[in-house]
Design a protein around this motif. Structure first.
Motif, PDB file in Angstrom:
ATOM      1  N   ARG A 113     -21.179 -21.021   4.353  1.00 38.64           N
ATOM      2  CA  ARG A 113     -22.640 -21.046   4.455  1.00 38.64           C
ATOM      3  C   ARG A 113     -23.106 -21.675   5.770  1.00 38.64           C
ATOM      4  O   ARG A 113     -24.213 -21.436   6.213  1.00 38.64           O
ATOM      5  CB  ARG A 113     -23.241 -21.825   3.288  1.00 38.64           C
ATOM      6  N   ILE A 114     -22.246 -22.501   6.372  1.00 41.99           N
ATOM      7  CA  ILE A 114     -22.631 -23.233   7.575  1.00 41.99           C
ATOM      8  C   ILE A 114     -22.365 -22.429   8.852  1.00 41.99           C
ATOM      9  O   ILE A 114     -23.194 -22.429   9.758  1.00 41.99           O
ATOM     10  CB  ILE A 114     -21.898 -24.591   7.633  1.00 41.99           C
ATOM     11  N   VAL A 115     -21.217 -21.761   8.922  1.00 40.66           N
ATOM     12  CA  VAL A 115     -20.841 -21.080  10.168  1.00 40.66           C
ATOM     13  C   VAL A 115     -21.644 -19.790  10.344  1.00 40.66           C
ATOM     14  O   VAL A 115     -22.121 -19.207   9.367  1.00 40.66           O
ATOM     15  CB  VAL A 115     -19.325 -20.766  10.201  1.00 40.66           C
ATOM     16  N   PRO A 116     -21.768 -19.333  11.595  1.00 43.53           N
ATOM     17  CA  PRO A 116     -22.465 -18.065  11.841  1.00 43.53           C
ATOM     18  C   PRO A 116     -21.749 -16.896  11.159  1.00 43.53           C
ATOM     19  O   PRO A 116     -20.544 -16.940  10.916  1.00 43.53           O
ATOM     20  CB  PRO A 116     -22.430 -17.917  13.356  1.00 43.53           C
ATOM     21  N   LEU A 117     -22.497 -15.846  10.885  1.00 41.58           N
ATOM     22  CA  LEU A 117     -21.975 -14.703  10.145  1.00 41.58           C
ATOM     23  C   LEU A 117     -20.798 -14.039  10.854  1.00 41.58           C
ATOM     24  O   LEU A 117     -19.820 -13.664  10.207  1.00 41.58           O
ATOM     25  CB  LEU A 117     -23.082 -13.681   9.896  1.00 41.58           C
ATOM     26  N   ASP A 118     -20.837 -13.900  12.179  1.00 38.68           N
ATOM     27  CA  ASP A 118     -19.727 -13.249  12.890  1.00 38.68           C
ATOM     28  C   ASP A 118     -18.440 -14.052  12.772  1.00 38.68           C
ATOM     29  O   ASP A 118     -17.352 -13.495  12.628  1.00 38.68           O
ATOM     30  CB  ASP A 118     -20.080 -12.979  14.351  1.00 38.68           C
ATOM     31  N   LEU A 156     -17.144 -13.506   9.127  1.00 40.27           N
ATOM     32  CA  LEU A 156     -16.527 -12.196   8.923  1.00 40.27           C
ATOM     33  C   LEU A 156     -15.175 -12.090   9.620  1.00 40.27           C
ATOM     34  O   LEU A 156     -14.241 -11.494   9.084  1.00 40.27           O
ATOM     35  CB  LEU A 156     -17.470 -11.089   9.388  1.00 40.27           C
ATOM     36  N   THR A 157     -15.052 -12.675  10.823  1.00 40.04           N
ATOM     37  CA  THR A 157     -13.763 -12.669  11.530  1.00 40.04           C
ATOM     38  C   THR A 157     -12.716 -13.434  10.728  1.00 40.04           C
ATOM     39  O   THR A 157     -11.590 -12.970  10.535  1.00 40.04           O
ATOM     40  CB  THR A 157     -13.922 -13.299  12.927  1.00 40.04           C
ATOM     41  N   PHE A 158     -13.080 -14.612  10.246  1.00 40.46           N
ATOM     42  CA  PHE A 158     -12.151 -15.408   9.446  1.00 40.46           C
ATOM     43  C   PHE A 158     -11.809 -14.708   8.141  1.00 40.46           C
ATOM     44  O   PHE A 158     -10.650 -14.665   7.728  1.00 40.46           O
ATOM     45  CB  PHE A 158     -12.748 -16.788   9.152  1.00 40.46           C
ATOM     46  N   HIS A 159     -12.813 -14.159   7.485  1.00 43.25           N
ATOM     47  CA  HIS A 159     -12.594 -13.501   6.194  1.00 43.25           C
ATOM     48  C   HIS A 159     -11.669 -12.289   6.349  1.00 43.25           C
ATOM     49  O   HIS A 159     -10.800 -12.054   5.511  1.00 43.25           O
ATOM     50  CB  HIS A 159     -13.932 -13.082   5.590  1.00 43.25           C
ATOM     51  N   THR A 160     -11.836 -11.535   7.426  1.00 43.53           N
ATOM     52  CA  THR A 160     -10.967 -10.388   7.683  1.00 43.53           C
ATOM     53  C   THR A 160      -9.525 -10.834   7.879  1.00 43.53           C
ATOM     54  O   THR A 160      -8.594 -10.250   7.302  1.00 43.53           O
ATOM     55  CB  THR A 160     -11.458  -9.622   8.924  1.00 43.53           C
ATOM     56  N   ALA A 161      -9.319 -11.866   8.676  1.00 43.40           N
ATOM     57  CA  ALA A 161      -7.966 -12.384   8.903  1.00 43.40           C
ATOM     58  C   ALA A 161      -7.367 -12.935   7.608  1.00 43.40           C
ATOM     59  O   ALA A 161      -6.185 -12.723   7.313  1.00 43.40           O
ATOM     60  CB  ALA A 161      -7.985 -13.465   9.977  1.00 43.40           C
ATOM     61  N   LEU A 162      -8.178 -13.624   6.834  1.00 42.10           N
ATOM     62  CA  LEU A 162      -7.713 -14.184   5.568  1.00 42.10           C
ATOM     63  C   LEU A 162      -7.263 -13.086   4.606  1.00 42.10           C
ATOM     64  O   LEU A 162      -6.226 -13.204   3.950  1.00 42.10           O
ATOM     65  CB  LEU A 162      -8.826 -15.020   4.929  1.00 42.10           C
ATOM     66  N   MET A 163      -8.013 -12.010   4.530  1.00 39.62           N
ATOM     67  CA  MET A 163      -7.654 -10.919   3.623  1.00 39.62           C
ATOM     68  C   MET A 163      -6.391 -10.190   4.079  1.00 39.62           C
ATOM     69  O   MET A 163      -5.612  -9.721   3.250  1.00 39.62           O
ATOM     70  CB  MET A 163      -8.815  -9.934   3.483  1.00 39.62           C
TER      71      MET A 163
END
Length: 62
Positions: free
Chosen positions: A33-38, A41-48
């Protein structure tokens, strides 16, 4: 008997799993919720991408 070690392993593994979910709910969700959306999404993509490999490795153990 085999029942006692199996129960101990079941209790330990469910405790670790609930701790992981609790950590994700409290820390990771709050950080998202704190970090910017981009960044999110970059972190979430790498995590997945990593999660796919980990889950495919662990699923046969189940």
């Amino acid at each position: 008997m085999l029942v006692r070690p199996v129960k101990a392993f079941a209790l330990l593994s469910t405790g670790l799993l609930s701790g992981a979910f609790g950590y994700g709910a409290v820390n990771v969700a709050h950080a998202f919720r704190i970090v910017p959306l981009d960044v999110r999404l970059t972190f979430h993509t790498a995590l997945m991408q990593v999660n796919g490999v980990v889950m495919q490795t662990l699923m046969p153990w189940r």
